[in-house]
Write an enzyme that holds these catalytic residues in place. Structure first.
Site, mmCIF file in Angstrom:
data_model
loop_
_atom_site.group_PDB
_atom_site.id
_atom_site.type_symbol
_atom_site.label_atom_id
_atom_site.label_comp_id
_atom_site.label_asym_id
_atom_site.label_seq_id
_atom_site.Cartn_x
_atom_site.Cartn_y
_atom_site.Cartn_z
ATOM 1 N N ALA A 191 -54.681 20.677 -25.840
ATOM 2 C CA ALA A 191 -55.223 22.097 -25.620
ATOM 3 C C ALA A 191 -56.582 22.494 -26.172
ATOM 4 O O ALA A 191 -57.296 23.113 -25.664
ATOM 5 C CB ALA A 191 -54.001 23.303 -25.920
ATOM 6 N N CYS A 194 -53.433 13.752 -19.596
ATOM 7 C CA CYS A 194 -52.659 14.616 -20.561
ATOM 8 C C CYS A 194 -53.311 16.056 -20.537
ATOM 9 O O CYS A 194 -52.365 17.073 -20.465
ATOM 10 C CB CYS A 194 -52.983 14.222 -21.919
ATOM 11 S SG CYS A 194 -52.053 12.836 -22.071
ATOM 12 N N PHE A 195 -54.468 16.165 -20.558
ATOM 13 C CA PHE A 195 -54.974 17.606 -20.789
ATOM 14 C C PHE A 195 -54.643 18.639 -19.748
ATOM 15 O O PHE A 195 -53.968 19.495 -20.292
ATOM 16 C CB PHE A 195 -56.625 17.542 -20.542
ATOM 17 C CG PHE A 195 -57.438 17.098 -21.836
ATOM 18 C CD1 PHE A 195 -56.599 16.704 -22.890
ATOM 19 C CD2 PHE A 195 -58.789 17.111 -21.908
ATOM 20 C CE1 PHE A 195 -57.285 16.103 -24.139
ATOM 21 C CE2 PHE A 195 -59.260 16.711 -23.168
ATOM 22 C CZ PHE A 195 -58.481 16.174 -24.224
ATOM 23 N N ASP A 203 -39.641 -2.031 -18.579
ATOM 24 C CA ASP A 203 -40.138 -0.931 -17.187
ATOM 25 C C ASP A 203 -39.465 -1.553 -16.020
ATOM 26 O O ASP A 203 -38.994 -2.672 -15.919
ATOM 27 C CB ASP A 203 -41.612 -1.038 -17.122
ATOM 28 C CG ASP A 203 -42.361 -0.149 -16.693
ATOM 29 O OD1 ASP A 203 -43.210 0.708 -17.197
ATOM 30 O OD2 ASP A 203 -41.951 0.329 -15.244
HETATM 31 C C1 UDX Z 1 -48.416 8.711 -21.163
HETATM 32 C C2 UDX Z 1 -47.297 9.356 -21.906
HETATM 33 O O1 UDX Z 1 -45.797 8.889 -21.969
HETATM 34 C C3 UDX Z 1 -47.030 10.941 -21.238
HETATM 35 O O2 UDX Z 1 -46.310 11.445 -21.692
HETATM 36 C C4 UDX Z 1 -48.488 11.288 -21.449
HETATM 37 O O3 UDX Z 1 -48.458 12.562 -21.125
HETATM 38 C C5 UDX Z 1 -49.392 10.308 -20.651
HETATM 39 O O4 UDX Z 1 -49.463 9.361 -20.896
HETATM 40 P P1 UDX Z 1 -48.415 6.649 -19.699
HETATM 41 O O5 UDX Z 1 -48.268 5.760 -20.625
HETATM 42 O O6 UDX Z 1 -49.887 6.947 -19.338
HETATM 43 O O7 UDX Z 1 -47.846 7.972 -19.978
HETATM 44 O O8 UDX Z 1 -47.816 6.593 -18.003
HETATM 45 P P2 UDX Z 1 -47.578 5.508 -17.179
HETATM 46 O O9 UDX Z 1 -48.934 4.513 -17.339
HETATM 47 O O10 UDX Z 1 -47.480 6.103 -15.751
HETATM 48 O O11 UDX Z 1 -46.431 4.700 -17.806
HETATM 49 C C6 UDX Z 1 -45.097 5.186 -17.701
HETATM 50 C C7 UDX Z 1 -44.519 3.926 -17.172
HETATM 51 O O12 UDX Z 1 -43.096 4.322 -17.355
HETATM 52 C C8 UDX Z 1 -44.711 3.324 -15.775
HETATM 53 O O13 UDX Z 1 -44.754 1.901 -15.782
HETATM 54 C C9 UDX Z 1 -43.242 3.441 -15.071
HETATM 55 O O14 UDX Z 1 -42.795 2.663 -14.293
HETATM 56 C C10 UDX Z 1 -42.151 3.468 -16.375
HETATM 57 N N1 UDX Z 1 -41.097 4.092 -16.192
HETATM 58 C C11 UDX Z 1 -40.871 5.426 -15.497
HETATM 59 C C12 UDX Z 1 -39.818 3.350 -16.442
HETATM 60 O O15 UDX Z 1 -39.858 2.268 -16.662
HETATM 61 N N2 UDX Z 1 -38.611 3.958 -16.081
HETATM 62 C C13 UDX Z 1 -38.665 5.448 -15.579
HETATM 63 O O16 UDX Z 1 -37.473 5.835 -15.469
HETATM 64 C C14 UDX Z 1 -39.800 6.216 -15.432
HETATM 65 C C1 UDX Z 2 -56.660 12.862 -24.806
HETATM 66 C C2 UDX Z 2 -56.564 13.033 -26.127
HETATM 67 O O1 UDX Z 2 -57.760 12.782 -26.543
HETATM 68 C C3 UDX Z 2 -55.407 12.279 -26.835
HETATM 69 O O2 UDX Z 2 -55.590 12.488 -28.244
HETATM 70 C C4 UDX Z 2 -54.116 12.296 -26.217
HETATM 71 O O3 UDX Z 2 -53.339 11.604 -26.735
HETATM 72 C C5 UDX Z 2 -54.321 12.113 -24.781
HETATM 73 O O4 UDX Z 2 -55.223 13.037 -24.084
HETATM 74 P P1 UDX Z 2 -57.666 10.882 -23.075
HETATM 75 O O5 UDX Z 2 -57.044 11.546 -22.000
HETATM 76 O O6 UDX Z 2 -57.312 9.473 -22.946
HETATM 77 O O7 UDX Z 2 -56.971 11.476 -24.369
HETATM 78 O O8 UDX Z 2 -59.129 11.144 -22.994
HETATM 79 P P2 UDX Z 2 -60.323 11.940 -23.947
HETATM 80 O O9 UDX Z 2 -61.175 11.174 -24.545
HETATM 81 O O10 UDX Z 2 -59.751 12.980 -24.711
HETATM 82 O O11 UDX Z 2 -61.183 12.731 -22.639
HETATM 83 C C6 UDX Z 2 -60.427 13.650 -21.620
HETATM 84 C C7 UDX Z 2 -61.306 14.135 -20.857
HETATM 85 O O12 UDX Z 2 -62.387 14.891 -21.377
HETATM 86 C C8 UDX Z 2 -62.072 13.206 -20.186
HETATM 87 O O13 UDX Z 2 -62.315 13.338 -18.630
HETATM 88 C C9 UDX Z 2 -63.635 12.996 -20.620
HETATM 89 O O14 UDX Z 2 -64.595 12.725 -19.910
HETATM 90 C C10 UDX Z 2 -63.609 14.444 -20.867
HETATM 91 N N1 UDX Z 2 -64.498 14.939 -22.159
HETATM 92 C C11 UDX Z 2 -64.172 14.643 -23.320
HETATM 93 C C12 UDX Z 2 -65.634 15.733 -21.849
HETATM 94 O O15 UDX Z 2 -66.075 16.158 -20.642
HETATM 95 N N2 UDX Z 2 -66.508 15.935 -22.835
HETATM 96 C C13 UDX Z 2 -66.502 15.523 -24.141
HETATM 97 O O16 UDX Z 2 -67.145 16.026 -25.128
HETATM 98 C C14 UDX Z 2 -65.135 15.005 -24.436
#
Ligand code: UDX
Ligand code: UDX
Length: 466
Positions: A226, A277-278, A35
């Site tokens: 979605a 993500c959502f 990273d």
């Molecule tokens: C993930 C997925 O990768 C993303 O596509 C999804 O939609 C959300 O979850 P996440 O792991 O949650 O991302 O993101 P984050 O915790 O921000 O981690 C990304 C890391 O990549 C950071 O620690 C950042 O410093 C690093 N990074 C970013 C690099 O090392 N190089 C870069 O050029 C950009």
């Molecule tokens: C989501 C997807 O579930 C996962 O598969 C994908 O890879 C990344 O995005 P995450 O964002 O970690 O995971 O959380 P998730 O458990 O899906 O919840 C998303 C949001 O929806 C949260 O804010 C949660 O509180 C809300 N939620 C979920 C509700 O409000 N009601 C529900 O019944 C379920």
């Protein structure tokens, strides 16, 4: 082809836990997570396992088992790329905040930077795996960059989207519903797919490993998110009708969830979905639809987001109107800031928008969350640029003690469904509050009957009072 060395670029919520589990399950493969963020890498290397940058139940013991055996965290990106047979790209892809597609399209600059860096450093053939969620056809952009800027070495691009949910990441990784691997249909492509299948086959049953073409894989990830988000927005749309008609949304959820065609999951009404993500993935889908001129399709999916915004705003509006149309100078205690329980992640958390609305009404908001740091809470609220730095610190406070946080408050708002909230001494909390003491449960986690017997005036999302 047997993989001996894996590198993962991005040590975040996805890259960190995913690589930790791969390392645990494949002791013969050396896994290096890199990273650019040195503080993050140092935290992953911290001997105090409570200080890991990502909080996930069960993660610490697996890190302890694999770290420095075959799992390494480093800032030396070039060395790790050079050594690896397989490179996972797990950097973040935020929604663009500028230029074309602002507020909608995914910003792929980090992905492109990674591709260029891989191209520059690689001296041997490599398999590049997209782990980050990406718009459809990103793989072709990555391939273009690799093939045209590289040193003549061969690259295969795979899409292997992550379906883990935060808070249950370790279980999701250990026992995934399915692993999805998309690749090229050529012989080399199939070889690359097989190399990744072999890694997962160390612990995932073969019939749970699905292989497709790259585009199906990329689009499946956006589609899955979605559909999940749509279910939450659908039940949230019903929650308002329940409140007006005297129905109880949790009873409605249960009744429809027992229909096997619908199923019980993702039907919990809430103050709104959050998470990294959502929203991002749906906006992405909307952007893709628009760019193909499919406006009806774009509008259809955009409504899922609009419903979510409505749900957050209506929650804060209800607080204001219930507190006699003014919250100015009143203390409102927030229980929870994370976007859901069992995570310290706050990205797109409903709490941020609800707080922002109440601060605009000059309420005094005091926040308690068992895992989110004070620094993070201020970062989230400052990021909105709704008020200046001083104002945010004057109006918003953070408290590490839930009882102190609720002391003298006019109202309590529950924004995250942390289990510990159910175990509190609610009589004690009630005694120390302003009267009438209000509770607004945005997650439907508290037993309102018990609270009402104590004397609280309760609102719970989706529960009708007629
Ligand atoms: C993930 C997925 O990768 C993303 O596509 C999804 O939609 C959300 O979850 P996440 O792991 O949650 O991302 O993101 P984050 O915790 O921000 O981690 C990304 C890391 O990549 C950071 O620690 C950042 O410093 C690093 N990074 C970013 C690099 O090392 N190089 C870069 O050029 C950009
Ligand atoms: C989501 C997807 O579930 C996962 O598969 C994908 O890879 C990344 O995005 P995450 O964002 O970690 O995971 O959380 P998730 O458990 O899906 O919840 C998303 C949001 O929806 C949260 O804010 C949660 O509180 C809300 N939620 C979920 C509700 O409000 N009601 C529900 O019944 C379920």
């Amino acid at each position: 082809m047997t993989i001996k060395n894996i590198c993962c670029i991005g040590a975040g919520y996805v890259g960190g836990p995913t690589m930790t589990v791969i390392a645990q399950k494949c002791p013969n493969i050396k896994v290096t997570v890199v990273d650019i963020n040195e503080a993050r890498i140092n935290a992953w290397n911290n001997s105090d396992l409570n200080k890991l940058p990502v909080f996930e139940p069960g993660l610490d013991s697996i890190v302890e088992e694999a770290r420095d055996r075959n799992l390494f965290f480093s800032t030396n990106v070039d060395a790790a790329i050079d050594e690896a047979d397989m490179i996972f790209i797990s950097v973040n892809t935020p929604t663009k905040t500028y230029g074309k597609g602002k507020g909608m399209a995914a910003d792929l600059k980090y992905i492109e930077l990674c591709a260029r860096q891989i191209a520059k450093v690689a001296k041997t053939d490599k398999i590049v795996v997209e782990k980050s969620t990406l718009p459809v056809r990103t793989a072709s952009a990555i391939k273009n960059i690799l093939d045209h800027t590289g040193n003549g070495v061969k690259f295969q691009i795979l899409s292997n989207p992550e379906f883990l949910a935060e808070g249950t990441a370790v279980q999701d990784l250990l026992k995934p519903d399915r692993v999805l691997i998309g690749g090229d249909t050529s012989a080399e492509g199939e070889q690359a797919i097989q190399a990744l299948v072999d890694i997962y086959a160390n612990w995932v049953p073969k019939d749970h490993i699905l292989t497709t073409n790259v585009w199906s894989s990329e689009l499946s990830k956006l589609t899955a998110n979605a559909f999940l988000a749509q279910r939450v927005s659908s039940i949230n749309a019903m929650s308002v009708i329940c409140e007006k008609t005297g129905a109880d949304v949790s009873e409605v959820s249960k009744a429809i969830g027992m229909d096997s065609r619908i199923g019980p999951k993702f039907l919990k009404a809430s103050v709104g979905f959050g998470g990294s993500c959502f929203q991002k993935d749906i906006l992405n889908l909307v952007y893709i639809a628009k760019s193909y001129g499919l406006n009806e399709v774009a509008d259809y999916w955009e409504q899922v987001i609009l419903m979510n915004d409505y749900q957050k705003n209506r929650f804060s509006d209800n607080i204001v109107s219930t507190l006699y149309n003014t919250v100015s100078g009143k203390k409102i205690a927030f229980l929870g800031w994370a976007f859901k329980k069992d995570t310290n992640d706050t990205r797109e958390s409903a709490a941020i928008k609800v707080a922002d609305n109440l601060l605009n009404e000059r309420a005094h908001v005091e926040v308690y969350d068992p895992k989110v740091t004070e620094e993070q809470i201020y970062t989230d609220i400052d990021y909105l640029n709704s008020r200046n730095y001083e104002e945010n610190r004057k109006l918003l406070k953070v408290n590490s003690d839930p009882y102190e946080c609720c002391k003298s408050a006019h109202a309590i708002a529950v924004l995250t469904e942390w289990d510990e909230f159910k175990t509190y001494d609610w009589q004690k909390i009630y005694n120390n509050m302003q009267k009438p003491a209000f509770v607004f449960d945005g997650r439907g986690v508290l037993d309102t009957k018990v609270l009402e017997d104590i004397g609280f005036v309760c609102y719970s999302i989706g529960k009708g009072h007629v």
